[in-house]
Write an enzyme that holds these catalytic residues in place. Structure first.
Site, PDB file in Angstrom:
ATOM      1  N   GLY A 150     -37.112  42.633   1.056  1.00 26.97           N
ATOM      2  CA  GLY A 150     -37.149  42.626   2.688  1.00 26.97           C
ATOM      3  C   GLY A 150     -38.685  42.206   3.001  1.00 26.97           C
ATOM      4  O   GLY A 150     -39.572  42.362   2.287  1.00 26.97           O
TER       5      GLY A 150
ATOM      6  N   GLU B 293     -41.192  44.791   8.712  1.00 23.51           N
ATOM      7  CA  GLU B 293     -42.327  45.513   8.960  1.00 23.51           C
ATOM      8  C   GLU B 293     -43.542  45.004   8.193  1.00 23.51           C
ATOM      9  O   GLU B 293     -44.543  45.109   8.695  1.00 23.51           O
ATOM     10  CB  GLU B 293     -42.310  47.023   9.054  1.00 23.51           C
ATOM     11  CG  GLU B 293     -41.037  47.783   9.984  1.00 23.51           C
ATOM     12  CD  GLU B 293     -39.956  47.659   9.242  1.00 23.51           C
ATOM     13  OE1 GLU B 293     -39.518  47.247   8.050  1.00 23.51           O
ATOM     14  OE2 GLU B 293     -39.264  48.454  10.181  1.00 23.51           O
TER      15      GLU B 293
END
Length: 196
Positions: free
Chosen positions: A153, A156
């Site tokens: 991913g 953040e």
């Protein structure tokens, strides 16, 4: 993280369903076993351990322009290289990088909560369309063995290096490092006054 965890769970569930359907239909199928990660609890004394199955990595560089009279900092460009495994949706990944950079830009230059004064979002500055710099996303594809089709991913990890990149660019431009964020005009102008 959502792509990595849920995506792999969905991929494994679909593979198991496909295997069961093929077996029921009399065709031999292959079952892909449960997702088991190489994780461990953190040691209570040292704090060491492997709390996550995978990590994302990123590095960014910012180019800024500083008005020496006003102390205003304008971010012109951010180059962002991020390794998030195999991108499932490259356009979505670029959007995640762009969104993270804008959040980091706000943190670096604009967002400041002052107790008793910041009572609503009208007084809380966040990036506006005119604050958006040129963003150059460089997606590095390094597949993760535990992720769906090698994905992990970005989320953040796109936000984390932005403020440091901007503050480093300010330091390179004026020779002074600002430690107290946001690096707004009130904090940058005294530095630029020394240069004028």
């Amino acid at each position: 993280r959502q792509t990595y965890m849920s995506g792999e769970a969905v991929r494994l569930a679909v593979a198991a369903l496909k295997s069961a359907l093929l077996e029921t239909a009399g065709v031999s199928g292959r079952y892909i076993g449960q997702k088991v990660g190489d994780i461990s609890a953190l040691d209570p004394v040292t704090g060491e351990g492997i709390p996550y199955e995978t990590y994302s990595f990123g590095v960014q560089m910012a180019e800024v322009e500083i008005n020496l009279k006003s102390g205003e900092v304008k971010v012109l460009r951010v180059v962002a290289a991020h390794d998030s495994g195999t991108p499932i949706n490259p356009m979505y990944m670029e959007g995640q990088i762009e969104g993270g950079i804008l959040m980091g830009l706000g943190y670096a230059l604009l967002e400041e909560y002052i107790p008793g004064e910041t009572l609503n979002f009208a007084r809380y500055r966040i990036p506006r369309p005119k604050d958006v710099p040129e963003i150059v996303p460089l997606i590095q594809e390094i597949p993760r063995p535990g992720g769906p089709y090698g994905a992990t991913g970005v989320a953040e990890s796109a936000l984390v290096p932005t403020a440091a990149a901007i503050i480093n660019a300010i330091n390179n431009a004026c020779g002074v490092r600002i430690f107290d964020l946001p690096a707004n005009q009130a904090k940058v102008k005294p530095v630029t006054d020394l240069l004028c």
